[in-house]
Design a protein around this motif. Structure first.
Motif, mmCIF file in Angstrom:
data_model
loop_
_atom_site.group_PDB
_atom_site.id
_atom_site.type_symbol
_atom_site.label_atom_id
_atom_site.label_comp_id
_atom_site.label_asym_id
_atom_site.label_seq_id
_atom_site.Cartn_x
_atom_site.Cartn_y
_atom_site.Cartn_z
ATOM 1 N N LEU A 121 -67.968 45.210 33.074
ATOM 2 C CA LEU A 121 -67.907 44.789 34.483
ATOM 3 C C LEU A 121 -67.010 45.711 35.285
ATOM 4 C CD1 LEU A 121 -67.575 40.901 34.472
ATOM 5 C CD2 LEU A 121 -69.391 42.278 35.468
ATOM 6 N N HIS A 396 -74.103 34.909 37.416
ATOM 7 C CA HIS A 396 -73.581 35.732 36.331
ATOM 8 C C HIS A 396 -73.207 34.911 35.102
ATOM 9 C CE1 HIS A 396 -72.293 39.796 35.251
ATOM 10 N NE2 HIS A 396 -71.524 39.149 34.405
ATOM 11 N N SER A 408 -71.775 43.760 32.619
ATOM 12 C CA SER A 408 -72.861 43.881 33.579
ATOM 13 C C SER A 408 -73.953 44.696 32.873
ATOM 14 C CB SER A 408 -72.352 44.589 34.833
ATOM 15 O OG SER A 408 -73.374 44.694 35.799
ATOM 16 N N LYS B 394 -71.803 44.553 40.710
ATOM 17 C CA LYS B 394 -71.685 44.520 39.255
ATOM 18 C C LYS B 394 -72.087 43.173 38.681
ATOM 19 C CE LYS B 394 -69.532 48.428 38.018
ATOM 20 N NZ LYS B 394 -68.130 48.402 37.578
ATOM 21 N N LEU B 395 -72.054 42.136 39.534
ATOM 22 C CA LEU B 395 -72.253 40.795 39.021
ATOM 23 C C LEU B 395 -73.696 40.357 39.186
ATOM 24 C CD1 LEU B 395 -69.083 38.997 40.339
ATOM 25 C CD2 LEU B 395 -69.470 40.106 38.172
ATOM 26 N N HIS B 396 -74.176 39.629 38.206
ATOM 27 C CA HIS B 396 -75.474 38.958 38.258
ATOM 28 C C HIS B 396 -76.638 39.924 38.458
ATOM 29 C CE1 HIS B 396 -77.507 35.051 38.444
ATOM 30 N NE2 HIS B 396 -78.416 35.729 39.089
ATOM 31 N N ARG B 398 -78.494 43.264 39.563
ATOM 32 C CA ARG B 398 -78.245 44.703 39.765
ATOM 33 C C ARG B 398 -79.576 45.394 39.739
ATOM 34 N NH1 ARG B 398 -74.339 48.848 36.808
ATOM 35 N NH2 ARG B 398 -73.526 49.457 38.825
#
Lengths: 421, 421
Positions: A121, A396, A408, B394-396, B398
């Motif tokens: 991440l 997430h 990630s 970066k989260l969930h 991308r």
């Protein structure tokens, strides 16, 4: 104002160092990260006396400050607890390294080959309270997933955390990894916490570890995304078609095995049809185990119960106390949980597949169980290795947050001079 | 102040309706969602005249407001574009439904069986500008993934969006799904946007669709998480070991196929060793295609180039303009991209596996390519179906954000009276 500026400067400086370290950690080979964690474990074992001396300082400070016995207990280190920290570090060292793992791959008619690959991440901020072991546990898990971490321990555990942090840094050095991979905020100043919560440029995710007060503050104030759960208000629903023996076993375990963990049952919902068949047996079992039962009016005639107040539903007791209520079938349970639940963990006790499917389908807690104790809500029990906590957000990371959830991904696309038509 | 209060009340009301609809959509069977999308497509086809009349009103308003020809073109609907909307709706209807999919499952020694299952995210807010087709595209994709959506179109496309939205609602009704599954903010008041960005209780994710101005505003102001990319500053690096013919093909395609999309190349990085071998051929190709080449000092002797200003690096031209620079090998390219890139898409041209691996490993853009045109950065081209945009967070989510990326997950755990030791 002075403090705020200082805190911002401090977190900016630490954040930049973390970002630089993270860029290097992103492609650090798995054996190097493993070696760092093993060396850190060895350092903790070797420096036991030093750490215990630092902890003794914290205990004096804590007693002077008038901390409660429970808080002092959380703060206290001894040889057994230090052994736990050493074993924890070794366990994370031996866990599967998630970075670089190919999550999915496929070919396209254009000739492109596409891979979705796990990446770290980036920089994680961990804000915690008095337990000094979080310094090692959280530091290790973030490093495993290739992240840099900025740790901010409670002011009570200042010296203990510092001594353990020194061991983590010794591990990093031994493995030739950047020291800034695991940083500890070197001040008790609370302005540092506020600065971390706003450090969107430097920190990718904040993980708060502690009680509802801390988590609530972080969730309310953070501009950085947060992985957390505010409360674990776990429900068990005993359906008409429950197997009585399984139900009795699960209910007692879910409440009494450990009352202080977020997966403990806080409310028992009993189907009217179950009650008609089996009576008050589940409630009687809990009372026999010493649980204070706060029950809805239609259960208040059961000897040994207390009438529940409205605020006892949706309440996290974390104690030998449990709310209970009669509901009309699975839909009654679903309605109650939607209203009072915290999206953490709920379990249905039933032998009826259709009823279980309805419960699974219509509720959206992070974890839904059937015929199992809510106390299993834990990364280790899920086989996901060590966890930094349980998250109830939708984005997430959800459920247990282990090394894999601290990553990630990116897409790697391979062509051969391939152009788009 | 009045407006702000009104807008908050409006978004609260819409948000509550969306939340209720989302709870129902979460377990709506896939065929019902498919039927709603097909019925919506039919409604768009049947109401063509009505939609074009509404669009004519918007065009008059736009001309009066002095919109640029480019903006007027984005706003304009005609039979061809309406056919595109109809086909888009049908395509999403026929796509795989991600909800309920088992992402992973495993057994534990305790006897528990654990599944990780895809669930909708909940409520999605989409904020867009003048293109009225987003009303259908975004609405469809959110519905496919079981989410309720609150759409807020640009004030220019007010009437067109309303007419298309009416078709989406007709589709929902035909399939007996809640009308509040797809809502359109019924006001041009900009305070509604601000209210959406702060509606953490009602909206789970905001997706901005539009230019840098809109996306930047949303990213700066939103308290709700955002899936977006601010800019697509895509780089291509021509390595010493590139195949010349593949390189020429890819570079021209990446810049000139379509210049206005986020996957268009904006900067060409040429390895000094490539340049020593092949000279200025890549730059000459681009100039021959009519591209304005803004180059670093050491390339400025090439006829037809212009000297690049510092701000031409890290700039999204979205036009027939391209920056170019000589770099020292792959590490020079990596350093340049880390400094000037936007974490969207970069491609390396090389036949050398080790060099490609270094590029893939040390960069963390959402999409990294080898020997392929950056113009492939697109959900459809990835085989992921329609996309609502490309995300660089970066989260969930991308990379391309399709139906699957608009989901979350929950754990379903099955035991047999299983208790924790």
């Amino acid at each position: 104002m002075r403090d705020e500026l200082d805190a911002k400067t401090l977190i900016d400086t630490m954040g930049q160092a973390a970002r630089t370290a993270a860029a290097e950690l992103a492609f650090a080979p798995a054996p190097r990260k493993r070696a760092a964690l093993i060396a850190a474990a060895e350092a903790v074992a070797a420096r036991q006396d030093e750490i215990l001396a630092a902890n003794a300082e914290d205990m004096i400070f804590g007693r002077d400050k008038g901390l409660s016995p429970a808080m002092l207990d959380r703060l206290r280190l001894d040889e057994t607890r230090l052994r736990g920290i050493v074993e924890g570090l070794r366990a994370v060292a031996e866990q599967h390294d998630p970075v670089g793992e190919v999550i999915a791959e496929w070919d396209r008619p254009t000739g492109l080959h596409i891979q979705r690959v796990r990446t770290p991440l980036g920089v994680i901020g961990v804000i915690y309270e008095s337990r000094p072991n979080v310094t090692a546990d959280a530091g290790a898990l973030c490093l495993k997933a290739g992240n840099a971490v900025i740790l901010r321990g409670g002011s009570e555990s200042f010296h203990s955390s510092r001594a353990i942090h020194a061991c983590m840094v010794a591990g990093l050095k031994a493995a030739d990894l950047p020291e800034a991979a695991i940083q500890l905020v070197p001040t008790r100043d609370r302005a540092a916490v506020a600065a971390m919560l706003r450090a969107v440029a430097h920190i990718d995710v904040i993980v708060p570890r502690g009680g509802k007060g801390l988590v609530g503050l972080v969730q309310a104030e953070a501009r950085v995304p947060v992985f957390a759960h505010l409360e674990g208000i776990c429900h068990i629903y005993a359906d008409a078609d429950a197997d009585l023996e399984k139900a009795r076993r699960v209910v007692v375990n879910a409440k009494t095995r450990r009352t202080g963990i977020c997966g403990a049952m806080e409310c028992l919902l009993i189907d009217r049809a179950f009650y008609a068949k089996h009576g008050a047996v589940l409630i009687e079992d809990l009372i026999a185990k010493g649980v204070e039962m706060r029950v809805s009016a239609d259960l208040a005639h059961i000897p040994g119960t207390k009438p529940a107040a409205e605020e006892d539903f949706g309440r996290e007791f974390l104690d030998m106390i449990c709310a209970a209520k009669l509901v009309d079938g699975v839909d009654g349970a679903i309605a109650h949980i939607r209203r009072y639940g915290s999206s953490h963990t709920e379990s249905i006790l039933t032998e009826n597949d259709a009823t279980a499917a309805r419960f699974f389908e219509r509720l959206d807690s992070a974890i839904l169980m059937r015929n199992a104790s809510t106390q299993f809500a834990d990364g280790g029990e899920f086989g996901m290795g060590a966890e930094i906590g349980i998250a109830t957000g939708k984005l997430h990371a959800r459920g247990p947050v282990g090394a894999e959830q601290l990553t990630s991904f990116k897409y790697l696309v391979r062509g051969d001079g391939t152009i788009r038509a």
